[in-house]
Enzyme design. Structure first.
Site, PDB file in Angstrom:
ATOM      1  N   ASP A  93      11.543   6.374   5.767  1.00 18.56           N
ATOM      2  CA  ASP A  93      12.544   6.066   4.735  1.00 18.56           C
ATOM      3  C   ASP A  93      13.601   7.155   4.811  1.00 18.56           C
ATOM      4  O   ASP A  93      13.619   8.086   4.005  1.00 18.56           O
ATOM      5  CB  ASP A  93      11.853   6.051   3.371  1.00 18.56           C
ATOM      6  N   ASP A 141      10.456   6.696  -4.008  1.00 24.38           N
ATOM      7  CA  ASP A 141      11.477   6.016  -4.816  1.00 24.38           C
ATOM      8  C   ASP A 141      11.804   4.655  -4.196  1.00 24.38           C
ATOM      9  O   ASP A 141      11.154   4.243  -3.228  1.00 24.38           O
ATOM     10  CB  ASP A 141      12.741   6.883  -4.918  1.00 24.38           C
ATOM     11  N   HIS A 160      -5.616   1.779   4.998  1.00 26.92           N
ATOM     12  CA  HIS A 160      -6.392   1.488   6.214  1.00 26.92           C
ATOM     13  C   HIS A 160      -7.889   1.410   5.912  1.00 26.92           C
ATOM     14  O   HIS A 160      -8.628   0.751   6.630  1.00 26.92           O
ATOM     15  CB  HIS A 160      -6.063   2.511   7.304  1.00 26.92           C
ATOM     16  N   ASP A 161      -8.324   2.095   4.866  1.00 28.06           N
ATOM     17  CA  ASP A 161      -9.719   1.939   4.459  1.00 28.06           C
ATOM     18  C   ASP A 161      -9.928   0.533   3.891  1.00 28.06           C
ATOM     19  O   ASP A 161     -10.839  -0.198   4.296  1.00 28.06           O
ATOM     20  CB  ASP A 161     -10.084   2.999   3.405  1.00 28.06           C
ATOM     21  N   THR A 183       8.024   4.436   1.664  1.00 29.49           N
ATOM     22  CA  THR A 183       9.056   5.282   1.052  1.00 29.49           C
ATOM     23  C   THR A 183       8.765   6.756   1.296  1.00 29.49           C
ATOM     24  O   THR A 183       9.640   7.601   1.112  1.00 29.49           O
ATOM     25  CB  THR A 183       9.170   5.009  -0.471  1.00 29.49           C
ATOM     26  N   SER A 222     -15.292   3.395   5.039  1.00 31.55           N
ATOM     27  CA  SER A 222     -15.741   3.311   6.442  1.00 31.55           C
ATOM     28  C   SER A 222     -14.735   3.926   7.410  1.00 31.55           C
ATOM     29  O   SER A 222     -15.087   4.300   8.526  1.00 31.55           O
ATOM     30  CB  SER A 222     -16.023   1.860   6.828  1.00 31.55           C
ATOM     31  N   VAL A 281      -9.790  -3.012   6.165  1.00 36.12           N
ATOM     32  CA  VAL A 281     -10.908  -3.362   7.058  1.00 36.12           C
ATOM     33  C   VAL A 281     -12.220  -3.257   6.278  1.00 36.12           C
ATOM     34  O   VAL A 281     -12.613  -2.167   5.860  1.00 36.12           O
ATOM     35  CB  VAL A 281     -10.974  -2.409   8.280  1.00 36.12           C
TER      36      VAL A 281
END
Ligand code: HEM
Length: 319
Positions: free
Chosen positions: A239, A247, A63-64, A188, A73, A67
């Site tokens: 998962d 895995d 997520h860093d 996973t 940020s 964007v």
């Protein structure tokens, strides 16, 4: 010839500047030896008391990066609430305190040297290793960004995006269809809130019916875990059966129609991504090797290096 000399001096300078501004493995070896160990032990310590930490930290790095690039940020907190991490698509992010803790230790050892963006990248790798996934070298030398805006995070890959949209969003970042599949396999480990499930389970694309790609036996299980009108904050494994181990079970589950997230199930709906799912479902060793490669690629997105950006003292503010 003076002109030629000037031109070659410029060429040499720009070459040097490029070198100075590149990521490299072991960037902190001289200026902050032991930096990577500090991050590693902060992550391991947090993991001892909270099994959710690796999933949170791995997701945080994505997520860093997605964007405005991997420049920290996502960590910014601001009083006006208009920072990047307040965006809809960033809901449920965690692990901030682990990054803050590692940063505090690094600041006391070598002030102003190690960037928050690098701590996030290292912590993601350490999370993979702690859950028995592959070790890969993390390139470092990122610097921290100078802005963080909710407006820049309005077009994140969404769990309900059809496969062509997911492919487009990844391609816009220079990530291929294989990268989409490999990076999604970060699922996973970790959990999702039931918040992301109702449409998939009860009203797929407004049809009033569940996603037809879910195997019938599995649908009832999922609906029982995230019932209609139930607690949207309840968390379920992404998962299932292997959520604490990094895995290739993730691919096997998708192949069997037992994907939890809609975007994971969607990987079977395109001729470009389906063979990749099948390949890694049957080849755990290739998955271990290629996951590291794709993480290094993701870790290069939009990085600030050299004299760009800054090294924050505290990761949550532009100090
Ligand atoms: C294809 C696009 C993707 C979509 C639509 C997507 C969506 C989601 C959603 C909805 C959740 C549940 C969030 C929550 O309830 O807290 C989640 C969790 C997670 N995502 Fe993704 N994701 C994507 C790609 C990625 C990538 C590329 C990574 C990392 C490389 C990643 C790592 C994770 C991890 C580790 C979790 C578990 C978080 C936890 O346990 O707290 N995801 N993702």
């Amino acid at each position: 010839m003076p002109q030629l000399a000037i031109l070659s001096a410029i060429a040499l300078l720009s070459f040097l500047c490029t070198c100075k501004g590149q990521l490299s493995v072991g960037f902190y070896k001289k200026n902050c030896p032991g930096a990577e160990d500090i991050v590693k032990s902060a992550v391991a310590k947090a993991f001892q008391s909270d099994a959710a930490v690796p999933g949170q930290l791995l997701r945080l790095h994505f997520h860093d990066c997605i964007v405005d690039g991997c420049e920290g940020s996502i960590l910014i907190k601001s009083s006006d609430g208009k920072q990047e991490n307040k965006a809809f698509g960033h809901q449920g992010l965690g692990g901030f305190d682990v990054i803050d803790n590692a940063k505090a230790q690094l600041e006391s050892k070598c002030p102003g040297v190690v960037s928050c963006a690098d701590i996030v990248a290292l912590a993601a790798r350490d999370s993979v290793v702690l859950t028995k996934g592959p070790f890969y070298e993390v390139e470092t030398g990122r610097r921290d960004g100078l802005s963080s805006s909710i407006d820049h995070a309005s077009n994140l890959p969404d769990v309900e995006d059809p496969i062509d949209v997911l492919l487009k969003k990844f391609s816009a970042q220079g990530l291929s269809s294989a990268d989409l599949v490999l990076l999604s396999a970060a699922h996973t480990i970790g959990t999702t809130a039931c918040f992301f499930m109702p449409n998939r389970l009860f009203n797929f694309h407004g049809t009033g019916r569940p996603d037809p790609s879910i195997a019938p036996g599995y649908l009832a299980k999922l609906q029982a875990k995230c019932p209609k009108g139930g607690n949207v904050n309840a968390r379920i494994a992404i998962d299932e059966g292997s959520e604490n181990v990094f895995d290739n079970q993730y691919f096997i589950n998708i192949r069997n129609g037992s994907a939890v997230l809609q975007s994971d199930g969607a990987l079977l709906s395109s001729n470009t991504t389906k063979p990749v799912v099948e390949l890694y479902a049957s080849s755990p060793d290739n998955f271990r090797r290629d996951f590291g490669l794709t993480m290094v690629k993701m870790g290069r997105l939009g990085v600030l290096t050299g004299s760009k950006g800054k090294i924050r003292k505290v990761c949550s503010s532009f100090n």
